[in-house]
Motif scaffolding. Sequence first.
Motif, PDB file in Angstrom:
ATOM      1  N   LEU A   8       0.853  -1.188   0.000  1.00  0.00           N
ATOM      2  CA  LEU A   8       0.000   0.000   0.000  1.00  0.00           C
ATOM      3  C   LEU A   8       0.887   1.235   0.000  1.00  0.00           C
ATOM      4  O   LEU A   8       1.616   1.495   0.969  1.00  0.00           O
ATOM      5  N   ARG A  11      -1.217   7.889  -1.142  1.00  0.00           N
ATOM      6  CA  ARG A  11      -1.486   9.077  -1.951  1.00  0.00           C
ATOM      7  C   ARG A  11      -1.814  10.274  -1.071  1.00  0.00           C
ATOM      8  O   ARG A  11      -1.665  11.416  -1.490  1.00  0.00           O
ATOM      9  N   SER A 134       3.971   3.823   4.085  1.00  0.00           N
ATOM     10  CA  SER A 134       3.744   2.717   3.149  1.00  0.00           C
ATOM     11  C   SER A 134       3.681   1.418   3.949  1.00  0.00           C
ATOM     12  O   SER A 134       4.562   1.147   4.775  1.00  0.00           O
ATOM     13  N   ALA A 161      -5.595  -2.564  -8.063  1.00  0.00           N
ATOM     14  CA  ALA A 161      -4.374  -1.893  -8.509  1.00  0.00           C
ATOM     15  C   ALA A 161      -4.699  -0.734  -9.448  1.00  0.00           C
ATOM     16  O   ALA A 161      -3.959   0.259  -9.506  1.00  0.00           O
ATOM     17  N   ALA A 162      -5.813  -0.839 -10.156  1.00  0.00           N
ATOM     18  CA  ALA A 162      -6.200   0.228 -11.082  1.00  0.00           C
ATOM     19  C   ALA A 162      -6.936   1.366 -10.386  1.00  0.00           C
ATOM     20  O   ALA A 162      -6.734   2.542 -10.720  1.00  0.00           O
ATOM     21  N   GLY A 164      -7.280   1.706  -6.730  1.00  0.00           N
ATOM     22  CA  GLY A 164      -6.786   2.053  -5.407  1.00  0.00           C
ATOM     23  C   GLY A 164      -7.798   1.740  -4.312  1.00  0.00           C
ATOM     24  O   GLY A 164      -8.916   1.278  -4.572  1.00  0.00           O
ATOM     25  N   SER A 166      -9.272   3.193  -0.210  1.00  0.00           N
ATOM     26  CA  SER A 166      -9.327   4.280   0.772  1.00  0.00           C
ATOM     27  C   SER A 166      -9.617   3.673   2.133  1.00  0.00           C
ATOM     28  O   SER A 166     -10.530   2.849   2.274  1.00  0.00           O
ATOM     29  N   SER A 177      -6.026   7.597   1.158  1.00  0.00           N
ATOM     30  CA  SER A 177      -6.022   7.039  -0.197  1.00  0.00           C
ATOM     31  C   SER A 177      -4.684   6.343  -0.460  1.00  0.00           C
ATOM     32  O   SER A 177      -3.621   6.897  -0.165  1.00  0.00           O
ATOM     33  N   PHE A 178      -4.748   5.110  -1.020  1.00  0.00           N
ATOM     34  CA  PHE A 178      -3.544   4.315  -1.268  1.00  0.00           C
ATOM     35  C   PHE A 178      -3.593   3.684  -2.652  1.00  0.00           C
ATOM     36  O   PHE A 178      -4.669   3.319  -3.143  1.00  0.00           O
ATOM     37  N   GLU A 179      -2.414   3.542  -3.255  1.00  0.00           N
ATOM     38  CA  GLU A 179      -2.243   2.643  -4.389  1.00  0.00           C
ATOM     39  C   GLU A 179      -1.993   1.238  -3.853  1.00  0.00           C
ATOM     40  O   GLU A 179      -1.395   1.071  -2.792  1.00  0.00           O
ATOM     41  N   LEU A 180      -2.443   0.225  -4.588  1.00  0.00           N
ATOM     42  CA  LEU A 180      -2.299  -1.157  -4.134  1.00  0.00           C
ATOM     43  C   LEU A 180      -1.599  -1.988  -5.197  1.00  0.00           C
ATOM     44  O   LEU A 180      -1.957  -1.933  -6.380  1.00  0.00           O
ATOM     45  N   ARG A 181      -0.598  -2.753  -4.762  1.00  0.00           N
ATOM     46  CA  ARG A 181       0.101  -3.696  -5.631  1.00  0.00           C
ATOM     47  C   ARG A 181       0.132  -5.042  -4.923  1.00  0.00           C
ATOM     48  O   ARG A 181       0.503  -5.124  -3.751  1.00  0.00           O
TER      49      ARG A 181
END
Length: 651
Positions: A8, A11, A134, A161-162, A164, A166, A177-181
């Motif tokens: 995570l 953002r 992170s 992943a596209a 994200g 919250s 807010s986070f990006e996820l991989r």
Amino acid sequence: MTAWELELVPRSALLIGAAWDPGTGAHLASAALPAPGGGRAALLPGSSLRGVLRDALTRFAEARSGQPCSRPARCMCPACRLFGSAEFPGKLRVASAQAPARWLTSASVAIDRQTRTAWRAGGALWTERKAVASFTVRVEATQELADDELELLESFWAWLAAVGVSLGQRRSAGAGSFELRARRADRSRPELRAVAAGEVEPRRYALRIRLLEPAHVVGPRQRDFYRDALGVIPGSTIRGAIGQALALTGRGDLAQELFRSERPMLVGPAFAVEAGRPVGAAVPWLSLRRCRGAGHTVDLLPALVAAALKEEPGPTTCPRCGAPLEHDRPTPPTRLVLGHTAIDPRTRRAAQGQLHYHVALAPGITFEAQLVARPNLIEIVAQLGEVLVGGRRARGMGRATLEVHEVPVPSLEERMARLAAAVEEQGVDGADRVAVLGLVSDAAAAPSLAEVLRRRGLEPVGGELRTVERGGWDELNGAPRALREVLEAGSWVAVRCSTPGSLAALGELERWGLADPEEICPLVVEVRGGEEVVEVKTTEEEGATRGAERDRLVREVRELCRRHAEELPQAAQLHNLLRYAQQTPSVEEVALFFEYQASRREFRDQAPFLGDLAARARSQYAGDPRGLREFLAVVVRAAQVERQARRREGG
């Protein structure tokens, strides 16, 4: 079992598990824990991320297949199958995570909807402390996943992943807010090797358990609203954690070999240990005493054995300063009070009246348990690396690391000789055939322990035994275990080897222990001897500074009351709250009580005052309920003085 690691990347700043922070004065501060290198690390509770993932998967699966979730009725939609429902457990576990953070403090104010300016009449100005961090979170399957479920999850991770995710509070204002991989991270399978020559006899090991997440290990219910965390991790809980870890790796058959073979592994309870504590010295023996004067800690085992041989009462005063003695109880491990709320599936918000609190052991604590087993069985435990301890495991609680250390054990004759020499220094002869059996496990001795020893030619001559109630959860049958009264670890009994074969029986009992018919609380003993018998640990500096510390706290209490002098006369119930807290036996319950009262509307003005008292209870009086009661008595008196002074000034 299948597992993933979710990375995570932030953002925006995160505000989650927020509560009033007495350290910074912020009205809302994101959840945090002490970092190993100092400072505060941000905490992401697994229960919060689990709720967000479930909600997102419900919407994703419905859009993909057209099958909506029909909760609260019995539902077999993909989200309920994977995350569970009231009728059956889920298949996924979401771990908690900690990470170094950059902390941001911001001020907020409520807006008057009529004037569209700051709401000055309400005085609604507050500060928030958010974390930018992170996180790496582990999500793993606790059961085998079907092919369609596995394919659904892979598609779900790609979708997140596209778009994200919250998390936490203030999401509508852009926070959390986070990006996820996502990436696969399956576990390796432990293997059991054959017993080598010379490994038939068991050995003694120390199992170090370090908590990476809060652990929900609680005792019996004390009040309707409170169930305190245990100060130890019972042996049955450790057994269950090891068995579940083996099942997660697909080797549940090894659990049968560990615990249900002809010579199973014996597991004692785990006690909290401080950094630098020698391996194998974690058991808090009942022979330890602490004097009420300078605070000396003394192991009276030789004196107690000598008194038992002379059939006299044991010493009651400190051999160093003459002050009265009392049993030395170990300092309880740090606890956390965690809150969580149920989510209404219709509104996707917190359900009304579903805010709950529970107490857990804090991450970062290291526990140590003693194991007795053959080396090839211990290798299975060492291969696991991590286990899940206690309850609420699917909600990001209980993850811990394992380390196994072999404990060197001197010969039986050498330990008995050391004990005999220490007893002779007390003026008693004839102790060369006397041994002290220390219980390193909670033991369900049926029949009585004295009868078990006499059958082996060991005649009890004295000792200290304490009982405790232990329950638990039967994972195989899915039902709670009834409470049982067992002998508590740390108890000890002195025995005389009265027959020619009793010495061999003593060694056999120490090597193999005594199995419990219910396989939960076996008798594991250690023949005490060596350095710990005569060790005397002094804390003179602690005793010398205790009075000065108390005077300093009194001055701080008076200053605190003066700062809140305007509010104290207006709080008619504050005096009653302090009186009630004085009668509460648990330090953690006192702190929880103050925090709850600080959150109530009628004590809004006194929230900083009550929050400071809660922080002091945890930081300065952990494990010292008597000292806390004395401190609260000072607080009560100081509050009375300030309240009376304000009333006189008012006429």
